[in-house]
Scaffold this active site. Structure first.
Site, mmCIF file in Angstrom:
data_model
loop_
_atom_site.group_PDB
_atom_site.id
_atom_site.type_symbol
_atom_site.label_atom_id
_atom_site.label_comp_id
_atom_site.label_asym_id
_atom_site.label_seq_id
_atom_site.Cartn_x
_atom_site.Cartn_y
_atom_site.Cartn_z
ATOM 1 N N TYR A 62 0.918 -4.359 12.113
ATOM 2 C CA TYR A 62 0.909 -2.905 11.782
ATOM 3 C C TYR A 62 1.919 -1.954 12.765
ATOM 4 O O TYR A 62 2.468 -1.101 12.148
ATOM 5 C CB TYR A 62 -0.681 -2.400 11.797
ATOM 6 C CG TYR A 62 -1.441 -2.818 10.542
ATOM 7 C CD1 TYR A 62 -1.474 -4.231 10.449
ATOM 8 C CD2 TYR A 62 -1.756 -1.954 9.488
ATOM 9 C CE1 TYR A 62 -2.235 -4.596 9.411
ATOM 10 C CE2 TYR A 62 -2.393 -2.756 8.456
ATOM 11 C CZ TYR A 62 -2.729 -3.929 8.340
ATOM 12 O OH TYR A 62 -3.176 -4.457 7.287
ATOM 13 N N HIS A 83 0.826 -1.115 -0.049
ATOM 14 C CA HIS A 83 0.083 0.082 -0.053
ATOM 15 C C HIS A 83 0.878 1.076 -0.074
ATOM 16 O O HIS A 83 0.399 2.232 0.509
ATOM 17 C CB HIS A 83 -0.949 0.095 1.251
ATOM 18 C CG HIS A 83 -1.993 -1.192 1.195
ATOM 19 N ND1 HIS A 83 -3.127 -0.865 0.815
ATOM 20 C CD2 HIS A 83 -1.772 -2.360 1.670
ATOM 21 C CE1 HIS A 83 -3.971 -2.096 0.962
ATOM 22 N NE2 HIS A 83 -3.153 -2.911 1.453
ATOM 23 N N ASN A 136 -10.296 -2.865 2.561
ATOM 24 C CA ASN A 136 -9.966 -2.831 1.079
ATOM 25 C C ASN A 136 -11.170 -2.576 0.235
ATOM 26 O O ASN A 136 -12.255 -2.671 0.839
ATOM 27 C CB ASN A 136 -9.372 -4.263 0.599
ATOM 28 C CG ASN A 136 -7.959 -4.463 1.095
ATOM 29 O OD1 ASN A 136 -7.301 -3.311 1.164
ATOM 30 N ND2 ASN A 136 -7.558 -5.781 0.841
ATOM 31 N N HIS A 194 -3.868 0.960 12.045
ATOM 32 C CA HIS A 194 -3.395 -0.584 12.851
ATOM 33 C C HIS A 194 -4.919 -1.267 12.884
ATOM 34 O O HIS A 194 -5.711 -0.493 13.697
ATOM 35 C CB HIS A 194 -2.721 -0.170 14.044
ATOM 36 C CG HIS A 194 -2.616 -1.498 14.526
ATOM 37 N ND1 HIS A 194 -2.571 -2.761 13.820
ATOM 38 C CD2 HIS A 194 -2.249 -1.596 15.844
ATOM 39 C CE1 HIS A 194 -2.181 -3.352 14.873
ATOM 40 N NE2 HIS A 194 -1.881 -3.049 16.101
HETATM 41 FE FE1 HDE Z 1 -2.423 -4.764 5.441
HETATM 42 N N1 HDE Z 1 -0.533 -4.045 5.765
HETATM 43 N N2 HDE Z 1 -1.889 -6.684 5.903
HETATM 44 N N3 HDE Z 1 -4.447 -5.814 4.664
HETATM 45 N N4 HDE Z 1 -3.208 -3.218 4.939
HETATM 46 C C1 HDE Z 1 -0.492 -2.838 5.530
HETATM 47 O O1 HDE Z 1 0.808 -1.671 7.259
HETATM 48 C C2 HDE Z 1 -0.765 -6.902 6.648
HETATM 49 C C3 HDE Z 1 -4.573 -6.952 4.710
HETATM 50 C C4 HDE Z 1 -4.639 -2.578 4.481
HETATM 51 O O2 HDE Z 1 -3.358 3.529 3.901
HETATM 52 C C5 HDE Z 1 0.975 -2.284 6.407
HETATM 53 O O3 HDE Z 1 1.100 0.760 7.624
HETATM 54 C C6 HDE Z 1 -0.867 -8.306 6.828
HETATM 55 C C7 HDE Z 1 -6.145 -7.318 4.703
HETATM 56 C C8 HDE Z 1 -4.487 -1.382 4.018
HETATM 57 O O4 HDE Z 1 -1.537 3.215 5.614
HETATM 58 C C9 HDE Z 1 1.401 -3.676 7.139
HETATM 59 C C10 HDE Z 1 -1.637 -8.873 6.245
HETATM 60 C C11 HDE Z 1 -6.482 -6.014 4.461
HETATM 61 C C12 HDE Z 1 -3.216 -1.008 4.210
HETATM 62 C C13 HDE Z 1 0.176 -4.621 6.759
HETATM 63 C C14 HDE Z 1 -2.660 -8.076 5.784
HETATM 64 C C15 HDE Z 1 -5.367 -4.941 4.460
HETATM 65 C C16 HDE Z 1 -2.485 -1.886 4.794
HETATM 66 C C17 HDE Z 1 1.978 -1.872 5.481
HETATM 67 C C18 HDE Z 1 -2.182 -10.318 6.277
HETATM 68 C C19 HDE Z 1 -8.249 -5.449 3.988
HETATM 69 C C20 HDE Z 1 -2.793 0.586 4.192
HETATM 70 C C21 HDE Z 1 2.058 -0.430 5.898
HETATM 71 C C22 HDE Z 1 -2.229 -11.009 7.599
HETATM 72 C C23 HDE Z 1 -8.993 -5.871 5.346
HETATM 73 C C24 HDE Z 1 -3.081 1.353 5.260
HETATM 74 C C25 HDE Z 1 1.260 -0.236 7.043
HETATM 75 C C26 HDE Z 1 -2.720 2.917 4.884
HETATM 76 C C27 HDE Z 1 -0.975 -1.739 5.133
HETATM 77 C C28 HDE Z 1 0.068 -6.029 6.742
HETATM 78 C C29 HDE Z 1 -3.774 -8.099 4.999
HETATM 79 C C30 HDE Z 1 -5.804 -3.745 4.442
HETATM 80 C C31 HDE Z 1 2.741 -4.465 6.581
HETATM 81 C C32 HDE Z 1 0.260 -9.169 7.747
HETATM 82 C C33 HDE Z 1 -6.810 -8.502 4.504
HETATM 83 C C34 HDE Z 1 -5.946 -0.538 3.672
HETATM 84 O O5 HDE Z 1 1.627 -4.004 8.318
#
Ligand code: HDE
Length: 720
Positions: free
Chosen positions: A362, A75, A148, A339
């Site tokens: 997060y 993202h 999402n 987060h």
């Molecule tokens: Fe994320 N995801 N994600 N994700 N995610 C991040 O956090 C992660 C997942 C989502 O505009 C990271 O600050 C794991 C699903 C959005 O700043 C990180 C898993 C959904 C955003 C991270 C998922 C999301 C992130 C990277 C699987 C929808 C952007 C930068 C377990 C429900 C937020 C950050 C923004 C961002 C981890 C799966 C949505 C690495 C480990 C499912 C919208 O922490």
């Protein structure tokens, strides 16, 4: 109990002391020293070396050298805006969350939309999931709904997330391709991951190439819990429903927008807010009583499944409005830290194994991205409800905590800061009973990987299905390893036989009769791989009308962009009449001419040109109108770019209108090969005489409101 936030400006007021306006100010160093010369470094003589003593040069360059922070690991590319959320009526029967109680209270929000795979500078129009992250600054602390624009996910367990992301990101040996899933490593992984099939249907659909952030749905994805003041729990899925309807561009258009304006979505969001066209979403919840947890043929904890709206309707309980652009992209949009674990009393987690992993990830990622444990003190991340605890020190600490006590329990600080009981807003985790073995496993229902993928495909309109087929032909066509393509077609065959055969036909390969097992290689070393394979698809798979964009509600032509092609000698009466009608309906129109500057109309009036044919393109507009005026149309006819504009708009199924001589340009284009009357009437081509402008405007606007005229795709030949 803390009171819900009463004013829309609570977060803006909190940010205000940090906002700086440099107009009418003197240039200073970071220490506040006024600078006399910022153009010449201090040198030993006019032709001599710069001196180490030059603290002004050193400060400026050192700061510059440290201006970048790591981009988000996923993202990375995003855009954000401020706004507010307001509940329609108290939801006390479902949750005690303070921001969901009082319909008169506006809770400030900061919302960031993003793509997942691309770097910070990549195109907005990549085929990808879009992030939809909402930070509610509530009176009980920050609540982040980090969702999402698709309601399911690729994998069922967080432990596979790094693999998924490594597979989709540019390949590690050559860092190619940027912001694209159409390459071997992604499809290699997916072809071994049958649980991804439902998500693959969404990502290959046009949902992955939205027309605008303002025209996307949002989903919390996981099942969460609501908890009432009496401790009653229910399961909840979260939805955002855009009031402008759900719309997409077409793939060929997305490719072209990526070149014409890679900031297309960012610009669209920014401009809409600047123009006062505030994007709005209704907040929806699907509620499942605790007793019904096991009454579905899927597991509520499985994030690759959705709850069909036909089984559990979405109740629209509130509205979010985005009404203010950030003052500074880096300070706000780049530094905001969402987060999934930021919750408030009344909202709690479930044991969804994907969510559980996110609860760790997060904060962990912010520690490296934002450089230390005090990122919650960055203005955009600060809670508007007061923060008091014994967490101290660390990089870039801002707050000056008074006194000698930084531990609990204590007597020296009078026991402060104190814990609060649940009746005082203290967070209490849901009292869930857990009596289980420690095991690396999941329930049997998690192994049905195809039913909902099939439901999604079946629920799409014909044109939507065709776009999925084409997307798969494109993506898998870019895959170089034949075995991966064939394995994928084999998986598609378990979703829908016609889908697989159509994709296979485009790839020039055969559909394998059986799945090559073992597919799911992520099985424990001492387990039987057969136990980890997909379950057979149930015989009857339902349809869900809500899954098709064709069935989404739309709100007229508000904020749509219409191109008006004109040159000197244009019929300004017709042009003005259409422009007036469009503006009245909330749309925008731009005059596009062979060159920049101003135009002189047929009756002598002067018109401001918005773009020349060189600086814009049909892909940046929703529809096109060509007014009459013999001289104007003759000039356009001599411009290949003008005919191309119409051909392209026609190919992308957009509405085209023309009056009087303007019709000649339509007839000279491919759109003219399909004139009214000769074949089935194309409702997206509106031709008329300038005497009936009111009727023409009405017909034109009705056609634009339909977004696209997909029947043209039945006969897709033609230039552009
Ligand atoms: Fe994320 N995801 N994600 N994700 N995610 C991040 O956090 C992660 C997942 C989502 O505009 C990271 O600050 C794991 C699903 C959005 O700043 C990180 C898993 C959904 C955003 C991270 C998922 C999301 C992130 C990277 C699987 C929808 C952007 C930068 C377990 C429900 C937020 C950050 C923004 C961002 C981890 C799966 C949505 C690495 C480990 C499912 C919208 O922490």
């Amino acid at each position: 109990m803390p009171k819900p936030t009463k004013t829309i400006d609570a977060k803006s007021a909190d940010l205000a002391p940090f906002v700086q306006d440099d107009s009418d100010q003197y240039l200073t160093t970071d220490q506040g020293l006024r600078i006399n010369d910022d153009q010449n470094s201090l040198k030993g003589g006019e032709r001599g070396p710069s001196l180490l003593e030059d603290f002004i040069l050193r400060e400026k360059i050192t700061h510059f050298d440290h201006e970048r922070i790591p981009e988000r690991v996923v993202h990375a590319r995003g855009s954000a805006a401020h706004g507010y959320f307001q509940v329609y009526e108290s939801q006390a029967h479902l949750t005690k969350a303070a921001f969901l109680q009082d319909p008169s209270a506006k809770t400030p929000v900061f919302v960031r939309f993003s793509t997942v795979a691309g770097s910070r500078g990549s195109s907005d129009l990549a085929r990808d999931v879009r992030g939809f992250a909402v930070k509610f600054y509530t009176s009980e602390g920050n609540y982040d709904l980090v969702g999402n624009n698709m309601p399911v996910f690729f994998i069922q367990d967080a432990v596979k997330f790094p693999d998924l992301i490594h597979a989709v990101k540019p390949e590690p040996h050559n860092e190619i391709p940027q912001a694209a899933s159409a390459h071997d490593t992604f499809w290699d992984f997916i072809s071994l991951m049958p649980e991804s099939m439902h998500m693959i249907m969404w990502v290959m659909s046009d949902r992955a190439i939205p027309r605008s952030f303002r025209m996307m749905e949002g989903f919390g994805v996981h099942t969460f819990r609501f908890i009432t003041a009496d401790g009653k729990s229910s399961f909840v899925k979260f939805h955002w429903k855009p009031l402008l309807g759900v719309h997409s561009v077409v793939w060929n258009e997305a490719l072209k927008i990526s070149g014409q304006d890679p900031d297309f979505h960012r610009r669209d969001l920014w401009q809409a807010i600047e123009d006062g066209d505030f994007p709005e979403w209704e907040f929806g919840v699907q509620i499942v009583d605790d007793e019904d947890e096991h009454n579905f043929d899927f597991d509520l904890l499985d994030p690759t499944k959705l709850i069909p709206e036909e089984l559990v309707p979405v109740q629209r309980i509130g509205k979010m409005v985005l009404n203010r652009n950030p003052d500074n992209f880096f300070a706000e949009t780049e530094q905001v830290a969402y987060h999934a674990g930021h919750v408030v009393p009344g909202i709690d987690f479930t044991n969804d194994p994907l969510l559980q992993g996110r609860l760790f990830s997060y904060t962990d990622t912010q520690l490296i991205r934002l450089g230390g444990p005090n990122f919650h003190e960055i203005p955009i991340n600060r809670s508007i409800s007061p923060v008091h605890n014994n967490q101290r020190d660390g990089s870039m600490r801002q707050v000056l905590n008074k006194g000698r006590v930084s531990y609990a329990p204590n007597t020296l600080g009078g026991g402060c800061p104190m814990q609060s009981g649940a009746d005082m807003g203290g967070f209490v985790s849901y009292l869930e009973t857990i009596n289980a073995h420690k095991i690396r496993g999941k329930t049997e229902k998690f192994f049905d990987h195809f039913s909902q993928a099939a439901m999604f495909f079946k629920s799409q309109a014909g044109w939507e299905q065709e776009h999925i087929v084409k997307a798969l032909q494109f993506e898998l066509g870019k895959v170089e390893t034949q075995g991966i393509r064939v394995r994928m077609v084999g998986l598609l065959n378990h979703i829908d036989v016609s889908l697989a055969s159509r994709v296979a036909q485009g790839l020039g390969c055969a559909v394998p009769k059986t799945l090559t097992l073992p597919l799911n290689m992520s099985v424990p070393a001492d387990a039987n791989p057969d136990d980890y394979q997909p379950s057979p698809v149930p015989k009857s798979v339902g349809m869900s009308a809500a899954l098709s964009m064709a069935n989404q509600r739309s709100d007229g032509i508000k904020t749509r962009k219409i191109a008006i092609l004109a040159a000197d000698g244009v019929d300004e009466t017709a042009l003005n009449a259409i422009q007036k009608a469009l503006v009245k309906a909330g749309a925008q129109s731009k005059i596009i001419a062979p060159r920049g500057g101003t135009l002189t109309g047929r009756a002598g009036s002067e018109l401001q040109i918005d773009h020349s044919l060189l600086t814009t393109s049909s892909v940046l507009f929703d529809a096109v109108y060509i007014p009459g005026g013999a001289k104007s149309v003759a000039a356009l006819l001599s411009e290949a770019q003008a005919t191309h504009f119409i051909n392209e708009a026609y190919k992308h199924c957009k509405t085209i209108a023309a009056t009087d001589e303007g019709r000649e340009l339509v007839e000279a284009s491919h759109a003219g090969a399909n004139p009214v009357g000769e074949q089935e009437k194309d409702p997206g081509i509106v031709l008329g005489a300038g005497t009936k402008m009111t009727n023409i405007a009405a017909e034109f606007m009705e056609a634009i409101a339909r977004h696209r005229h997909w029947s043209r795709e039945k006969n897709p030949s033609g230039p552009a």
